[in-house]
Enzyme design. Structure first.
Site, PDB file in Angstrom:
ATOM      1  N   THR A  72       0.831  -1.202   0.000  1.00 48.79           N
ATOM      2  CA  THR A  72       0.000   0.000   0.000  1.00 48.79           C
ATOM      3  C   THR A  72       0.868   1.254   0.000  1.00 48.79           C
ATOM      4  O   THR A  72       2.094   1.180  -0.163  1.00 48.79           O
ATOM      5  CB  THR A  72      -1.039  -0.058   1.154  1.00 48.79           C
ATOM      6  OG1 THR A  72      -1.944   1.021   1.002  1.00 48.79           O
ATOM      7  CG2 THR A  72      -0.391   0.005   2.520  1.00 48.79           C
ATOM      8  N   LYS A  76       3.277   1.415  -3.951  1.00 56.09           N
ATOM      9  CA  LYS A  76       2.626   0.680  -5.048  1.00 56.09           C
ATOM     10  C   LYS A  76       3.343   0.788  -6.395  1.00 56.09           C
ATOM     11  O   LYS A  76       3.221  -0.104  -7.225  1.00 56.09           O
ATOM     12  CB  LYS A  76       1.170   1.144  -5.212  1.00 56.09           C
ATOM     13  CG  LYS A  76       0.252   0.679  -4.107  1.00 56.09           C
ATOM     14  CD  LYS A  76      -1.178   1.051  -4.431  1.00 56.09           C
ATOM     15  CE  LYS A  76      -2.080   0.790  -3.249  1.00 56.09           C
ATOM     16  NZ  LYS A  76      -3.483   1.067  -3.564  1.00 56.09           N
ATOM     17  N   ASP A 112      -7.041  -3.291  -7.197  1.00 60.62           N
ATOM     18  CA  ASP A 112      -7.789  -2.078  -6.818  1.00 60.62           C
ATOM     19  C   ASP A 112      -8.939  -1.785  -7.779  1.00 60.62           C
ATOM     20  O   ASP A 112     -10.050  -1.489  -7.356  1.00 60.62           O
ATOM     21  CB  ASP A 112      -6.849  -0.855  -6.777  1.00 60.62           C
ATOM     22  CG  ASP A 112      -5.969  -0.861  -5.541  1.00 60.62           C
ATOM     23  OD1 ASP A 112      -6.366  -1.444  -4.525  1.00 60.62           O
ATOM     24  OD2 ASP A 112      -4.867  -0.274  -5.601  1.00 60.62           O
ATOM     25  N   ALA A 138      -5.531  13.062 -10.336  1.00 63.18           N
ATOM     26  CA  ALA A 138      -4.831  12.400 -11.445  1.00 63.18           C
ATOM     27  C   ALA A 138      -3.532  11.758 -10.955  1.00 63.18           C
ATOM     28  O   ALA A 138      -2.527  11.730 -11.658  1.00 63.18           O
ATOM     29  CB  ALA A 138      -4.530  13.419 -12.552  1.00 63.18           C
ATOM     30  N   GLY A 139      -3.573  11.226  -9.729  1.00 57.88           N
ATOM     31  CA  GLY A 139      -2.393  10.558  -9.176  1.00 57.88           C
ATOM     32  C   GLY A 139      -2.471   9.049  -9.380  1.00 57.88           C
ATOM     33  O   GLY A 139      -3.164   8.555 -10.269  1.00 57.88           O
ATOM     34  N   GLY A 140      -1.759   8.326  -8.516  1.00 61.33           N
ATOM     35  CA  GLY A 140      -1.679   6.868  -8.628  1.00 61.33           C
ATOM     36  C   GLY A 140      -3.041   6.195  -8.499  1.00 61.33           C
ATOM     37  O   GLY A 140      -3.327   5.217  -9.195  1.00 61.33           O
ATOM     38  N   ALA A 141      -3.881   6.712  -7.605  1.00 61.90           N
ATOM     39  CA  ALA A 141      -5.185   6.084  -7.388  1.00 61.90           C
ATOM     40  C   ALA A 141      -6.031   6.173  -8.665  1.00 61.90           C
ATOM     41  O   ALA A 141      -6.697   5.211  -9.053  1.00 61.90           O
ATOM     42  CB  ALA A 141      -5.902   6.760  -6.225  1.00 61.90           C
ATOM     43  N   ARG A 162      -6.043  19.452 -10.251  1.00 62.41           N
ATOM     44  CA  ARG A 162      -5.484  20.764  -9.943  1.00 62.41           C
ATOM     45  C   ARG A 162      -4.419  21.123 -10.978  1.00 62.41           C
ATOM     46  O   ARG A 162      -4.451  22.182 -11.573  1.00 62.41           O
ATOM     47  CB  ARG A 162      -4.905  20.704  -8.523  1.00 62.41           C
ATOM     48  CG  ARG A 162      -4.389  21.980  -7.975  1.00 62.41           C
ATOM     49  CD  ARG A 162      -4.048  21.804  -6.512  1.00 62.41           C
ATOM     50  NE  ARG A 162      -3.084  20.713  -6.286  1.00 62.41           N
ATOM     51  CZ  ARG A 162      -2.631  20.347  -5.095  1.00 62.41           C
ATOM     52  NH1 ARG A 162      -3.064  20.970  -4.014  1.00 62.41           N
ATOM     53  NH2 ARG A 162      -1.775  19.360  -4.965  1.00 62.41           N
ATOM     54  N   GLY A 250     -15.073   4.588   0.422  1.00 65.72           N
ATOM     55  CA  GLY A 250     -14.485   3.418  -0.224  1.00 65.72           C
ATOM     56  C   GLY A 250     -14.276   2.168   0.611  1.00 65.72           C
ATOM     57  O   GLY A 250     -13.415   1.347   0.288  1.00 65.72           O
TER      58      GLY A 250
HETATM   59  P1  ATR Z   1      -2.398   8.831  -4.897  1.00 64.24           P
HETATM   60  O1  ATR Z   1      -1.395   7.748  -5.201  1.00 64.24           O
HETATM   61  O2  ATR Z   1      -3.154   8.638  -3.611  1.00 64.24           O
HETATM   62  O3  ATR Z   1      -3.292   9.139  -6.051  1.00 64.24           O
HETATM   63  P2  ATR Z   1      -0.749  11.098  -5.550  1.00 64.24           P
HETATM   64  O4  ATR Z   1      -0.172  10.355  -6.694  1.00 64.24           O
HETATM   65  O5  ATR Z   1       0.140  11.942  -4.702  1.00 64.24           O
HETATM   66  O6  ATR Z   1      -1.497  10.128  -4.562  1.00 64.24           O
HETATM   67  O7  ATR Z   1      -1.953  12.017  -6.117  1.00 64.24           O
HETATM   68  C1  ATR Z   1      -2.678  12.846  -5.310  1.00 64.24           C
HETATM   69  C2  ATR Z   1      -3.787  13.516  -6.126  1.00 64.24           C
HETATM   70  O8  ATR Z   1      -4.554  14.352  -5.252  1.00 64.24           O
HETATM   71  C3  ATR Z   1      -3.257  14.433  -7.225  1.00 64.24           C
HETATM   72  O9  ATR Z   1      -4.164  14.425  -8.291  1.00 64.24           O
HETATM   73  C4  ATR Z   1      -3.260  15.798  -6.530  1.00 64.24           C
HETATM   74  O10 ATR Z   1      -3.344  16.898  -7.399  1.00 64.24           O
HETATM   75  P3  ATR Z   1      -2.022  17.485  -8.125  1.00 64.24           P
HETATM   76  O11 ATR Z   1      -1.676  16.505  -9.223  1.00 64.24           O
HETATM   77  O12 ATR Z   1      -2.453  18.805  -8.642  1.00 64.24           O
HETATM   78  O13 ATR Z   1      -0.972  17.571  -7.069  1.00 64.24           O
HETATM   79  C5  ATR Z   1      -4.524  15.688  -5.724  1.00 64.24           C
HETATM   80  N1  ATR Z   1      -4.541  16.615  -4.584  1.00 64.24           N
HETATM   81  C6  ATR Z   1      -3.885  16.472  -3.424  1.00 64.24           C
HETATM   82  N2  ATR Z   1      -4.166  17.521  -2.601  1.00 64.24           N
HETATM   83  C7  ATR Z   1      -5.023  18.324  -3.275  1.00 64.24           C
HETATM   84  C8  ATR Z   1      -5.700  19.551  -2.974  1.00 64.24           C
HETATM   85  N3  ATR Z   1      -5.549  20.174  -1.798  1.00 64.24           N
HETATM   86  N4  ATR Z   1      -6.501  20.085  -3.917  1.00 64.24           N
HETATM   87  C9  ATR Z   1      -6.695  19.452  -5.100  1.00 64.24           C
HETATM   88  N5  ATR Z   1      -6.081  18.298  -5.448  1.00 64.24           N
HETATM   89  C10 ATR Z   1      -5.270  17.747  -4.550  1.00 64.24           C
END
Ligand code: ATR
Length: 283
Positions: A72, A76, A112, A138-141, A162, A250
């Site tokens: 986790t 990942k 997942d 748009a992160g890993g999840a 963002r 979730g």
């Molecule tokens: P995960 O693996 O959990 O997806 P991650 O890869 O760090 O974690 O991605 C986090 C996501 O949450 C990203 O899309 C991030 O936006 P950015 O790409 O602009 O950084 C988003 N995120 C985190 N904090 C945020 C906030 N306060 N407002 C809007 N988006 C946020």
């Protein structure tokens, strides 16, 4: 001559979850319930492992006869370089959440996406086919859920983030699989109502409240937060207050992805409904 009886005890099969932090993880409870319900004998541990120790910890688990691991946050993606073989869905997701140790090899998979779909479609009866879907983040999840969602043939899938560049990169990467596009977090097109909004940002976990797109919600919109907690997450509270048809955390995805991992390891898929019930998960 004395009659000696030698008792050979088979060591119990070992599993666990590696993460950082991991103390809050419900995976041990879930897997122990699965084991109980399917009459399997196994052990499942919480394994706190910082990023710099990941490789040593995985190799040691393998060397000492461990059978399988859940991987986790934040490992990942990093764990990809340790696997010998990988499922197609893990390759597509670019992330692994399940390791199986067999014949000296490490097999990586990702449960997942299927976990989310089973919760949406089977448990919650939400139709993904033909739906207009909005994913926030748009992160890993997000990366892990796009392909399985597109396989269900939604009408459209919009990724809002963002930072626009990350959403656009994902949209380009997955465009061969279906109608996926990208926009900035604060510029979500709302001309067509969304049937499903999925929060895949880590904002809530960090106690931050991004400007969730209020105009994207109507009373026909299901809202699903990939995050979960004992009290409602900021996104789920916001969705409820904005008048969503239903606002769900979730927990179901957590239990469903665990059931898929359990199935990979043990060859039997546990019934998830009694586990969800037994965990007394808040609505
Ligand atoms: P995960 O693996 O959990 O997806 P991650 O890869 O760090 O974690 O991605 C986090 C996501 O949450 C990203 O899309 C991030 O936006 P950015 O790409 O602009 O950084 C988003 N995120 C985190 N904090 C945020 C906030 N306060 N407002 C809007 N988006 C946020």
């Amino acid at each position: 001559m004395t009659d000696k009886t030698v008792t050979v005890t088979t060591p119990i099969d070992r599993y666990g979850v590696m993460g950082d932090p991991v103390s809050h993880s419900r995976s041990p409870v879930i897997h122990r319930l699965f084991a109980l319900h399917t009459q399997q004998s196994l052990q499942y541990e919480l394994l706190p492992v910082p990023p710099e120790k990941l490789e040593i910890a995985v190799r040691q688990f393998q060397r000492t006869g461990g059978k399988g691991l859940n991987i986790t946050v934040p490992h990942k993606t990093e764990v990809l370089r340790l696997v010998d073989q990988m499922s197609e869905r893990a390759v597509t997701a670019g992330a692994v959440n399940t390791l199986s140790f067999k014949g000296g090899e490490i097999y990586g998979d990702n449960t997942d996406g299927i976990g989310l779909l089973r919760d949406l479609v089977v448990n919650l009866n939400i139709s993904v086919e033909d739906a207009n879907i909005l994913i926030l983040g748009a992160g890993g999840a997000t990366r892990g859920i796009i392909a399985p969602l597109l396989e269900m043939q939604p009408k459209s899938l919009m990724i809002a983030n963002r930072s626009l560049g990350k959403a656009e990169a994902l949209a380009v990467h997955f465009s061969r699989l279906g109608p996926v596009s990208a926009c900035r977090f604060n510029a979500v097109p709302v001309s067509t109502p969304y049937d499903l909004i999925i929060n895949a940002t880590s904002a809530g976990v960090k106690g931050e409240a991004p400007p969730y797109p209020i105009d994207a919600i109507s009373d026909t919109t299901y809202c699903y937060d990939l995050s979960y907690g004992l009290s409602p997450t900021p996104f789920s509270v916001w969705a409820r207050e904005a008048g969503a048809r239903q606002s769900v955390m979730g927990w179901g995805m957590l239990v469903e992805q665990a059931a898929e991992s359990f199935n990979l390891w043990r060859g039997v898929r546990p019934d998830t409904a009694p586990v969800l019930k037994q965990m007394s998960i808040p609505a």
